[in-house]
Design an enzyme around this catalytic site. Structure first.
Site, PDB file in Angstrom:
ATOM      1  N   LYS A 105      46.604  35.570  57.626  1.00 41.71           N
ATOM      2  CA  LYS A 105      47.332  34.281  57.114  1.00 41.71           C
ATOM      3  C   LYS A 105      47.164  32.887  57.921  1.00 41.71           C
ATOM      4  O   LYS A 105      46.465  32.978  59.048  1.00 41.71           O
ATOM      5  CB  LYS A 105      48.816  34.576  56.554  1.00 41.71           C
ATOM      6  CG  LYS A 105      48.803  35.668  55.632  1.00 41.71           C
ATOM      7  CD  LYS A 105      48.151  35.278  54.376  1.00 41.71           C
ATOM      8  CE  LYS A 105      48.786  34.280  53.457  1.00 41.71           C
ATOM      9  NZ  LYS A 105      48.128  34.138  52.187  1.00 41.71           N
ATOM     10  N   HIS A 148      42.310  29.239  52.664  1.00 42.25           N
ATOM     11  CA  HIS A 148      42.757  28.553  51.292  1.00 42.25           C
ATOM     12  C   HIS A 148      42.281  27.060  51.667  1.00 42.25           C
ATOM     13  O   HIS A 148      43.314  26.086  51.272  1.00 42.25           O
ATOM     14  CB  HIS A 148      44.360  28.662  51.212  1.00 42.25           C
ATOM     15  CG  HIS A 148      44.441  30.144  50.953  1.00 42.25           C
ATOM     16  ND1 HIS A 148      44.278  30.784  49.932  1.00 42.25           N
ATOM     17  CD2 HIS A 148      45.507  30.816  51.961  1.00 42.25           C
ATOM     18  CE1 HIS A 148      44.771  32.163  50.167  1.00 42.25           C
ATOM     19  NE2 HIS A 148      45.427  32.265  51.317  1.00 42.25           N
ATOM     20  N   GLN A 161      42.837  21.935  48.704  1.00 43.13           N
ATOM     21  CA  GLN A 161      44.100  22.133  49.040  1.00 43.13           C
ATOM     22  C   GLN A 161      44.436  21.110  50.066  1.00 43.13           C
ATOM     23  O   GLN A 161      43.838  21.080  51.043  1.00 43.13           O
ATOM     24  CB  GLN A 161      44.402  23.530  49.361  1.00 43.13           C
ATOM     25  CG  GLN A 161      44.211  24.495  48.347  1.00 43.13           C
ATOM     26  CD  GLN A 161      42.984  25.327  48.411  1.00 43.13           C
ATOM     27  OE1 GLN A 161      41.906  24.554  48.754  1.00 43.13           O
ATOM     28  NE2 GLN A 161      42.822  26.612  48.123  1.00 43.13           N
ATOM     29  N   ARG A 176      30.094  39.198  44.883  1.00 38.02           N
ATOM     30  CA  ARG A 176      31.520  39.923  44.551  1.00 38.02           C
ATOM     31  C   ARG A 176      31.906  40.052  46.151  1.00 38.02           C
ATOM     32  O   ARG A 176      31.261  40.413  47.205  1.00 38.02           O
ATOM     33  CB  ARG A 176      31.028  41.206  44.099  1.00 38.02           C
ATOM     34  CG  ARG A 176      30.658  41.300  42.760  1.00 38.02           C
ATOM     35  CD  ARG A 176      30.232  42.763  42.155  1.00 38.02           C
ATOM     36  NE  ARG A 176      29.365  43.442  42.964  1.00 38.02           N
ATOM     37  CZ  ARG A 176      28.080  43.748  42.501  1.00 38.02           C
ATOM     38  NH1 ARG A 176      27.812  43.329  41.235  1.00 38.02           N
ATOM     39  NH2 ARG A 176      27.310  44.277  43.183  1.00 38.02           N
ATOM     40  N   PHE A 197      42.506  42.111  49.141  1.00 37.05           N
ATOM     41  CA  PHE A 197      44.043  42.742  49.037  1.00 37.05           C
ATOM     42  C   PHE A 197      44.507  42.601  47.482  1.00 37.05           C
ATOM     43  O   PHE A 197      45.669  42.875  47.077  1.00 37.05           O
ATOM     44  CB  PHE A 197      45.275  42.035  49.792  1.00 37.05           C
ATOM     45  CG  PHE A 197      45.056  42.283  50.903  1.00 37.05           C
ATOM     46  CD1 PHE A 197      45.666  43.067  51.768  1.00 37.05           C
ATOM     47  CD2 PHE A 197      44.641  41.405  52.175  1.00 37.05           C
ATOM     48  CE1 PHE A 197      45.909  43.609  52.994  1.00 37.05           C
ATOM     49  CE2 PHE A 197      44.495  41.675  53.424  1.00 37.05           C
ATOM     50  CZ  PHE A 197      45.018  42.601  53.782  1.00 37.05           C
ATOM     51  N   GLY A 219      39.901  43.337  36.647  1.00 37.90           N
ATOM     52  CA  GLY A 219      39.669  43.137  38.070  1.00 37.90           C
ATOM     53  C   GLY A 219      40.554  43.799  39.263  1.00 37.90           C
ATOM     54  O   GLY A 219      41.413  44.523  38.653  1.00 37.90           O
ATOM     55  N   ARG A 220      40.255  43.870  40.579  1.00 37.12           N
ATOM     56  CA  ARG A 220      41.339  44.431  41.506  1.00 37.12           C
ATOM     57  C   ARG A 220      42.721  44.101  41.079  1.00 37.12           C
ATOM     58  O   ARG A 220      43.756  44.870  41.008  1.00 37.12           O
ATOM     59  CB  ARG A 220      40.963  44.149  42.582  1.00 37.12           C
ATOM     60  CG  ARG A 220      39.422  44.622  43.126  1.00 37.12           C
ATOM     61  CD  ARG A 220      39.610  44.478  44.775  1.00 37.12           C
ATOM     62  NE  ARG A 220      38.347  44.868  45.556  1.00 37.12           N
ATOM     63  CZ  ARG A 220      37.102  44.026  45.828  1.00 37.12           C
ATOM     64  NH1 ARG A 220      37.252  42.794  45.304  1.00 37.12           N
ATOM     65  NH2 ARG A 220      36.226  44.808  46.444  1.00 37.12           N
ATOM     66  N   ASP A 246      40.474  39.884  29.605  1.00 40.44           N
ATOM     67  CA  ASP A 246      39.609  39.357  30.575  1.00 40.44           C
ATOM     68  C   ASP A 246      38.791  38.317  29.931  1.00 40.44           C
ATOM     69  O   ASP A 246      39.231  37.575  28.855  1.00 40.44           O
ATOM     70  CB  ASP A 246      39.044  40.851  31.121  1.00 40.44           C
ATOM     71  CG  ASP A 246      38.298  40.609  32.506  1.00 40.44           C
ATOM     72  OD1 ASP A 246      39.204  40.909  33.429  1.00 40.44           O
ATOM     73  OD2 ASP A 246      37.475  39.976  32.843  1.00 40.44           O
ATOM     74  N   ILE A 280      54.236  34.094  44.870  1.00 40.86           N
ATOM     75  CA  ILE A 280      54.276  34.154  46.128  1.00 40.86           C
ATOM     76  C   ILE A 280      52.739  34.353  46.807  1.00 40.86           C
ATOM     77  O   ILE A 280      52.037  35.473  45.911  1.00 40.86           O
ATOM     78  CB  ILE A 280      55.257  35.507  46.428  1.00 40.86           C
ATOM     79  CG1 ILE A 280      56.670  35.143  46.021  1.00 40.86           C
ATOM     80  CG2 ILE A 280      55.149  35.723  48.073  1.00 40.86           C
ATOM     81  CD1 ILE A 280      57.355  36.431  46.024  1.00 40.86           C
ATOM     82  N   ASP A 281      52.512  33.819  47.719  1.00 42.60           N
ATOM     83  CA  ASP A 281      51.092  33.947  48.258  1.00 42.60           C
ATOM     84  C   ASP A 281      50.624  34.809  49.194  1.00 42.60           C
ATOM     85  O   ASP A 281      49.396  35.055  49.800  1.00 42.60           O
ATOM     86  CB  ASP A 281      50.379  32.459  48.498  1.00 42.60           C
ATOM     87  CG  ASP A 281      51.151  32.042  49.852  1.00 42.60           C
ATOM     88  OD1 ASP A 281      51.953  32.681  50.252  1.00 42.60           O
ATOM     89  OD2 ASP A 281      50.940  30.744  50.251  1.00 42.60           O
TER      90      ASP A 281
END
Length: 354
Positions: free
Chosen positions: A75, A93, A98, A127, A132, A194-195, A215, A303-304
């Site tokens: 992070k 990010h 941002q 890809r 996570f 997706g995951r 999707d 929540i990031d």
């Protein structure tokens, strides 16, 4: 010789790590030097890394690391404005406009360092090679259910925390659901293949929540999407990108709806491309739900660092995916690392003149 420096995380509630002691041992056997910082919060203790052959440094010592060391974290860095002279591997990010990301890029430009953003480590087909996502989806669906349970009690969801295992999380949720007098909610997942969507769907299924899985085919017409409003819970599992359609319009709160909880698991509210227009800021572990409309209630949770709610399982999963890529750190200008370097330089060029 490659020197990989695994820094401690400075963000609150962040216990994850991107490499295990076993992974470090594999890198050392390949001829790498690995330094791991002490951390009071990391889910895997420093002594396990020492036993694997790593050098141990003080928390935050990366700022004085040799200039050729590659600093590896997950992070964000402390926001102290200092120029960044090292090469960093982390989630920046920073490439979608941002505000905090623009500041980060300015720090790299000032120091001459470089960012190899974990989100932009991709194969030749574009890809991602390590993510996570599964555990983000799993935890994001869990928090959405917590928000929905709180609403049934006439409340706003209170603070959330980390769980030792996914089974501990499920047991806590089962207890919460058993203590309310309401049928299980319905949920719509966009990005279900997706995951992230897979993790969200697995948690919902385990909790007896009826899930509608969408999707790309279901969203190809570009909206509007009244089906979102017809479910109790909406789980957004699609990253914001140019051309992403709006899933929840800014006036959705006033519309006729069954929808009462939105979990924006992709969590990019300050991007112009965000498909969720009813909120504009992330939520936190202390205050996981943001009420964006009353009567009836509509709460958003975003929540990031959701995977840190399951720090051991998510760290082990991510580290296993990433280790083969770390093995290629000798060649930062080609293949996966070269593509990440190109993404950084393109973003840096987009800053314009100082």
């Amino acid at each position: 010789m490659v020197h990989l420096w695994v820094r401690a995380e400075s963000r609150a509630h962040e216990q994850r790590v991107g490499i295990t002691p076993e992974g470090c041992a594999a890198l050392i056997a390949r001829g790498f030097q690995v330094t791991v910082e002490q951390s009071p919060t990391r889910i895997i203790e420093a002594e396990a890394y020492r036993a694997a052959g790593c050098a141990i440094a003080a928390e935050g010592a990366w700022t004085g690391a040799p200039k050729d060391a590659i600093i590896f974290g997950l992070k964000e860095l402390p926001e102290d404005g200092t120029p960044l002279i090292h090469r960093h591997i982390m989630f920046g990010h920073a490439y979608k406009g941002q505000p905090a990301g623009q500041v980060l890029l300015q720090r790299f430009r000032a120091g001459g360092g470089a960012l190899y953003d974990l989100e932009y480590l991709v194969d030749a087909q574009g890809r991602r090679v390590a993510a996570f996502g599964y555990w983000a989806g799993y935890a994001g669906a869990a928090v959405a259910l917590m928000c929905w349970v709180a609403q049934q009690r006439g409340a706003l969801c209170g603070p959330v925390g980390a769980y030792a295992t996914a089974e501990n999380m499920r047991a806590a949720l089962r207890a919460d659901l058993a203590n309310i007098n309401a049928a299980p909610p319905t949920a719509l997942i966009i990005g279900a293949l997706g995951r992230v969507g897979t993790g969200a769907a697995d948690l919902c299924t385990a909790m007896g929540v009826s899930v509608t899985k969408w999707d790309m085919d279901e969203t190809a017409h570009g909206g509007p999407f009244p089906e979102v409003l017809a479910h109790n819970i909406f789980l957004n599992c699609i990253l914001a990108r140019p051309g992403t359609p709006v899933f929840v319009a800014s006036d959705a709160g006033a519309a006729a709806r069954e929808l009462s909880v939105i979990s924006d698991i992709a969590c990019d509210p300050d991007s112009a491309f965000s498909p969720i227009k009813v909120y504009d800021r992330v939520t936190t572990w202390e205050t996981p739900a943001l009420r964006v409309h009353n009567a009836p209630a509509l709460d958003v949770t975003a929540i990031d660092n959701l995977p840190s709610m399951l720090p051991l399982e998510s760290s082990e999963d991510f580290a296993a995916q990433l280790l083969p890529v770390l093995m290629g750190l000798e060649a930062l200008d080609v293949d996966i690392w070269g593509r990440a370097a190109l993404a950084f330089h393109e973003a840096l060029g987009g800053l314009g003149a100082e």
